[in-house]
Design a protein around this motif. Structure first.
Motif, mmCIF file in Angstrom:
data_model
loop_
_atom_site.group_PDB
_atom_site.id
_atom_site.type_symbol
_atom_site.label_atom_id
_atom_site.label_comp_id
_atom_site.label_asym_id
_atom_site.label_seq_id
_atom_site.Cartn_x
_atom_site.Cartn_y
_atom_site.Cartn_z
ATOM 1 N N PHE A 181 -44.480 -4.551 -11.197
ATOM 2 C CA PHE A 181 -44.690 -3.329 -11.094
ATOM 3 C C PHE A 181 -46.050 -2.691 -11.965
ATOM 4 O O PHE A 181 -46.364 -3.635 -12.647
ATOM 5 N N TYR A 182 -46.542 -1.716 -11.237
ATOM 6 C CA TYR A 182 -47.988 -1.745 -11.898
ATOM 7 C C TYR A 182 -47.788 0.054 -12.161
ATOM 8 O O TYR A 182 -47.200 0.799 -11.492
ATOM 9 N N GLY A 183 -48.510 0.459 -13.138
ATOM 10 C CA GLY A 183 -48.747 1.743 -13.387
ATOM 11 C C GLY A 183 -49.288 2.294 -14.681
ATOM 12 O O GLY A 183 -50.155 1.448 -15.167
ATOM 13 N N HIS A 184 -48.831 3.139 -15.324
ATOM 14 C CA HIS A 184 -49.646 3.698 -16.768
ATOM 15 C C HIS A 184 -48.447 4.370 -17.386
ATOM 16 O O HIS A 184 -47.203 4.817 -16.905
ATOM 17 N N MET A 233 -44.603 5.659 -15.932
ATOM 18 C CA MET A 233 -44.654 5.655 -14.410
ATOM 19 C C MET A 233 -45.173 4.265 -13.780
ATOM 20 O O MET A 233 -46.230 3.860 -14.108
ATOM 21 N N TYR A 234 -44.073 3.604 -13.143
ATOM 22 C CA TYR A 234 -44.736 2.293 -12.477
ATOM 23 C C TYR A 234 -44.224 2.536 -10.930
ATOM 24 O O TYR A 234 -43.114 2.951 -10.611
ATOM 25 N N HIS A 235 -44.715 1.564 -10.232
ATOM 26 C CA HIS A 235 -44.420 1.408 -8.838
ATOM 27 C C HIS A 235 -44.570 -0.292 -8.443
ATOM 28 O O HIS A 235 -45.467 -0.869 -8.774
ATOM 29 N N GLN A 242 -44.508 10.979 -8.614
ATOM 30 C CA GLN A 242 -44.132 9.826 -7.730
ATOM 31 C C GLN A 242 -45.234 9.663 -6.658
ATOM 32 O O GLN A 242 -45.545 8.248 -6.565
ATOM 33 N N LYS A 243 -45.494 10.586 -6.045
ATOM 34 C CA LYS A 243 -46.467 10.296 -4.981
ATOM 35 C C LYS A 243 -48.007 9.810 -5.616
ATOM 36 O O LYS A 243 -48.709 8.918 -5.282
ATOM 37 N N TYR A 244 -48.120 10.380 -6.980
ATOM 38 C CA TYR A 244 -49.279 9.749 -7.564
ATOM 39 C C TYR A 244 -49.330 8.461 -8.100
ATOM 40 O O TYR A 244 -50.286 7.584 -7.694
ATOM 41 N N THR A 291 -40.180 2.796 -7.378
ATOM 42 C CA THR A 291 -40.933 3.491 -8.414
ATOM 43 C C THR A 291 -39.999 4.046 -9.169
ATOM 44 O O THR A 291 -39.081 4.580 -8.846
ATOM 45 N N VAL A 292 -40.387 3.856 -10.699
ATOM 46 C CA VAL A 292 -39.347 4.229 -11.702
ATOM 47 C C VAL A 292 -40.406 5.062 -12.592
ATOM 48 O O VAL A 292 -41.573 4.718 -12.883
#
Length: 99
Positions: free
Chosen positions: A46-49, A60-62, A2-4, A69-70
């Motif tokens: 949402f942005y993530g990878h 993981m997306y935020h 989550q923090k990452y 955050t999901v």
């Protein structure tokens, strides 16, 4: 994780100019709401990878806009279901089509 992902999206891991470029230059557009750029995937707000290794699959997306955050992680690789499909369904339940 989550923090990452929150730092990956919100800043703090890379210099500001690189972070700005990551959000402004999406190289591959899959549709109007999904695009991939410099090491970051955009899915609406949402942005993530995502990624996998044999036996493990994670998305993981935020969303700074939704303050959400999901993270979805499997300790297996399912051929018919990938975490991004579950992510899309999850945020659709939370936010409807406006995520």
């Amino acid at each position: 994780m989550q923090k990452y992902v929150e730092a990956m999206v919100g800043g703090g891991l890379l210099p500001e100019d690189i972070q700005t470029t990551r959000f402004s230059e999406h190289i591959v557009h899959f549709d109007e709401n999904i695009a991939y750029g410099l090491g970051i995937l955009k899915r609406s707000t949402f942005y993530g990878h995502n990624g996998s290794l044999p036996g493990f699959t994670t998305s993981m997306y935020h969303s700074p806009e939704k303050i959400c955050t999901v993270i979805i992680s499997f300790n297996s690789q399912l051929e018919d279901t990938i975490p991004d499909q579950l992510f899309a369904r999850f945020v659709e339940i939370l936010y409807g089509g406006d995520f």
